[in-house]
Design a protein around this motif. Structure first.
Motif, short mmCIF file in Angstrom:
data_model
loop_
_atom_site.label_atom_id
_atom_site.label_comp_id
_atom_site.label_asym_id
_atom_site.label_seq_id
_atom_site.Cartn_x
_atom_site.Cartn_y
_atom_site.Cartn_z
N ARG A 175 1.07 -0.85 0.21
CA ARG A 175 -0.04 0.16 0.04
C ARG A 175 0.65 1.20 0.27
N GLU A 176 0.16 2.03 -1.07
CA GLU A 176 2.00 3.58 -1.27
C GLU A 176 0.83 4.75 -0.30
N TYR A 177 0.93 5.26 0.13
CA TYR A 177 1.08 6.79 0.54
C TYR A 177 1.25 8.31 -0.35
N GLU A 178 1.17 8.96 -1.02
CA GLU A 178 1.41 9.69 -1.32
C GLU A 178 1.30 11.29 -1.09
N LYS A 179 2.28 12.47 -1.37
CA LYS A 179 1.85 13.78 -1.50
C LYS A 179 3.03 13.95 -1.69
N VAL A 180 2.89 14.63 -3.27
CA VAL A 180 3.25 15.66 -4.57
C VAL A 180 2.79 17.14 -3.43
N TYR A 181 4.09 17.72 -3.81
CA TYR A 181 3.75 19.26 -3.10
C TYR A 181 4.17 20.17 -4.57
N PRO A 182 3.67 21.25 -4.32
CA PRO A 182 4.21 21.84 -6.50
C PRO A 182 4.51 22.71 -5.93
N PHE A 183 6.23 22.26 -5.74
CA PHE A 183 7.21 22.79 -5.71
C PHE A 183 8.58 22.67 -5.64
N GLY A 184 9.85 22.80 -5.79
CA GLY A 184 10.98 22.07 -5.35
C GLY A 184 11.92 22.83 -4.46
N TRP A 185 12.98 22.82 -4.14
CA TRP A 185 14.82 22.71 -3.89
C TRP A 185 15.43 22.63 -3.98
N LEU A 186 15.77 24.65 -5.06
CA LEU A 186 16.91 24.54 -5.69
C LEU A 186 17.74 24.76 -4.31
N GLY A 187 19.13 24.22 -4.78
CA GLY A 187 20.31 24.16 -4.22
C GLY A 187 21.25 24.51 -4.17
N VAL A 188 21.72 25.62 -3.52
CA VAL A 188 23.35 25.44 -4.04
C VAL A 188 24.37 25.36 -3.36
N LEU A 189 25.88 24.61 -3.32
CA LEU A 189 26.54 24.31 -2.34
C LEU A 189 28.04 25.47 -2.82
N SER A 190 28.05 26.40 -2.27
CA SER A 190 29.15 26.84 -1.94
C SER A 190 30.72 27.46 -1.72
N ARG A 191 31.41 27.15 -1.99
CA ARG A 191 32.72 27.52 -1.12
C ARG A 191 33.01 28.80 -0.26
N THR A 192 32.17 29.52 0.53
CA THR A 192 32.23 30.63 0.84
C THR A 192 32.21 30.36 2.49
N LYS A 193 32.17 31.14 3.73
CA LYS A 193 31.95 31.47 4.59
C LYS A 193 30.29 31.31 4.78
N PRO A 194 30.46 30.56 5.78
CA PRO A 194 28.26 30.27 5.75
C PRO A 194 27.98 32.01 6.37
N TYR A 222 18.96 26.84 -0.22
CA TYR A 222 18.23 26.74 -0.71
C TYR A 222 17.32 27.87 -1.32
N ILE A 223 16.52 27.78 -2.59
CA ILE A 223 15.77 28.47 -2.12
C ILE A 223 14.25 27.51 -2.98
N GLN A 224 13.01 27.73 -2.32
CA GLN A 224 11.79 27.29 -2.97
C GLN A 224 11.99 27.69 -4.40
N VAL A 225 11.40 26.64 -5.79
CA VAL A 225 10.98 26.93 -6.65
C VAL A 225 9.84 26.21 -7.68
N PRO A 226 9.16 27.15 -8.33
CA PRO A 226 7.94 25.76 -9.06
C PRO A 226 8.35 24.72 -9.42
N LEU A 227 7.93 23.94 -10.19
CA LEU A 227 8.26 22.76 -10.35
C LEU A 227 8.78 22.94 -11.45
N THR A 228 7.95 23.49 -12.62
CA THR A 228 8.49 24.17 -13.65
C THR A 228 10.00 24.37 -14.30
N ASP A 229 10.42 25.13 -13.39
CA ASP A 229 11.93 25.48 -13.32
C ASP A 229 12.74 24.51 -13.43
N LYS A 230 13.54 25.15 -14.01
CA LYS A 230 15.17 23.87 -14.58
C LYS A 230 16.84 24.78 -14.23
N VAL A 231 17.31 23.65 -14.03
CA VAL A 231 18.30 24.28 -13.00
C VAL A 231 19.25 25.42 -14.56
#
Ligand code: RFL
Ligand code: PHB
Length: 390
Positions: A175-194, A222-231
């Motif tokens: 049995r599978e339970y699923e919820k899809v949110y209408p957005f994603g997270w765009l994540g960036v890793l950078s060599r910078t001081k937090p 990270y920033i929230q972006v619409p699901l339609t956005d591409k990297v």
């Protein structure tokens, strides 16, 4: 080849179980579809609960984590022009979390398995479990063009959300339970001081943002972006500009930017598969359940599965006691659903929903006002964030 336990998947779940079983003399073989470098290139979790850290120590893999990981006793939620502090230590009875990247933890586990001559098969193609309801299951795979077979007593499906293990459970059982949110997270890793010593979760009308870190020289945002956005739509400059718009002005002013080392979009989804056992197949980690990353629960939920499974297998092999194996699915799922609830709550409270009405937005605001006016509410947040007991 013959073994006691065949583990499918060389992510943190599979590696941790493999190492723990090995230390107790339980023979196991681990099959991973990709190369070690490929697995280590996936930038994922950053926050470990103390129960996970204890398991890493028990696996004799906690040394670098204890040396290089950072103990965090709290974090900040920026909302409605305020920066409110969540004191995890105070409200969880003295607990904290460790900021140590999944990449580093996975590297430590691979190093330990390789050092002790662990049977790891990397780049195993077409892995397929068979005869799962019999006492003699087996797993087949292809490597370098040749067919191989592993006969075993138990199969562990630790092959992540897209793996083959869950799919080998018949549809009328699963049995599978699923919820899809209408957005994603765009994540960036950078060599910078937090930008801040502690994590900052940001609720903003333009969308959620998160300032996290891996070390004092490595930041994860990270920033929230619409699901339609591409990297490819997001240049580094566009990312930093949007992040700054969402941060409190004082934080944005001290943000240090730099070229991205990694940039990816993760869609937000909640998913649970029940049961987590089928015959002699046991699912663990992302193979059975995933959460949106907002509450930092994903990897930590995998750790509690591994804890239950490890002790159940120990009881079976050392004492002939199968109660742990029989109760595994129910016990693991009880904790998994609590992590689902917490992740859903954090996600709902902090994100902008495209179809929200004014009433929903008022409730989101009230949720935060209540949270920071109530010690009981902060206690609830803290005990979930540092990890419910195993
Ligand atoms: P993984 O890591 O997906 O590993 C599964 C492995 O199985 C292999 N595999 C196969 N092998 C053989 N045959 C097949 N057919 C196979 N199919 C797949 C894969 O190559 C892979 O190596 O699952 P595992 O081990 O259960 O670990 C789960 C965690 O990776 C996951 O829960 C976390 O990363 C979630 N997560 C976070 N969790 C936290 O606890 N704290 C955090 O701060 C946190 N931040 C995050 C996250 C996940 C994120 N993304 C990208 C979804 C942040 C992000 C952005
Ligand atoms: C991360 O550092 O990648 C991270 C931290 C906290 C979260 C999610 C991701 O809730």
């Amino acid at each position: 080849m013959r073994t006691q336990v065949c583990i499918i998947g060389g992510g943190p779940s599979g590696l941790l179980l493999s190492q723990l079983l090995h230390l107790k003399g339980i023979d196991n073989v681990l099959l991973e579809k990709h190369t070690r470098d490929y697995v280590l290139a996936r930038i994922r979790a950053g926050v470990l609960e103390h129960g996970f850290a204890d398991l890493m120590r028990e696996a004799q893999c906690g040394e670098r984590m204890d040396r290089e990981g950072e103990i965090h006793r709290g974090f900040i939620i920026a909302h409605d022009g305020k920066q409110s502090h969540v004191d995890l230590h105070k409200y969880s009875g003295g607990n904290s979390v460790i900021v140590y990247g999944q990449t580093e933890l996975t590297r430590d586990l691979y190093d330990a398995r390789e050092k002790s001559g662990g049977k790891l098969v990397m780049e195993a193609d077409d892995v397929q479990p068979h005869d799962l309801t019999s006492a003699t299951p087996h797993v087949t795979y292809r490597k370098d063009g040749a067919e191989h077979r592993i006969d075993c007593e138990y199969v562990i499906g630790a092959d992540g959300f897209h793996g083959v293990s869950r799919k080998s459970i018949p549809a009328n059982v699963l049995r599978e339970y699923e919820k899809v949110y209408p957005f994603g997270w765009l994540g960036v890793l950078s060599r910078t001081k937090p930008v801040n010593p502690e994590l900052i979760y940001v609720k903003h009308e333009r969308g959620f943002a998160l300032c996290s870190l891996r070390s004092q020289v490595l930041s994860r945002y990270y920033i929230q972006v619409p699901l339609t956005d591409k990297v490819e739509d997001w240049s580094d400059d566009a990312f930093w500009a949007e992040l700054k718009r969402r941060l409190p002005a004082e934080v944005a002013a001290r943000l240090i930017t730099g070229p991205s080392i990694e940039k990816s979009i993760a869609p937000l989804r909640s998913f649970v598969a029940e049961p987590m056992r089928y015959g002699n197949l046991f699912l663990a980690g992302d193979a059975a359940h995933i959460v949106p990353p907002t509450g930092a629960r994903g990897l930590n939920s995998a750790a509690s599965d591994i804890y239950y499974l490890y002790h159940a297998l120990l009881d079976h092999y050392q004492k002939g006691d199968d109660r742990g194996l029989d109760n595994y699915s129910a016990k693991a799922l009880a904790r998994v659903w609590k992590a689902q609830r917490f992740s859903w709550w954090m996600t709902t409270m902090l994100h902008s929903f495209p179809d929200s009405i004014e009433y929903d937005r008022k409730l989101q605001q009230t949720e935060l006002e209540y949270l920071f006016s109530s010690a009981a509410a902060q206690g609830s947040l803290a005990e979930n964030y540092v990890g419910l007991p195993f």
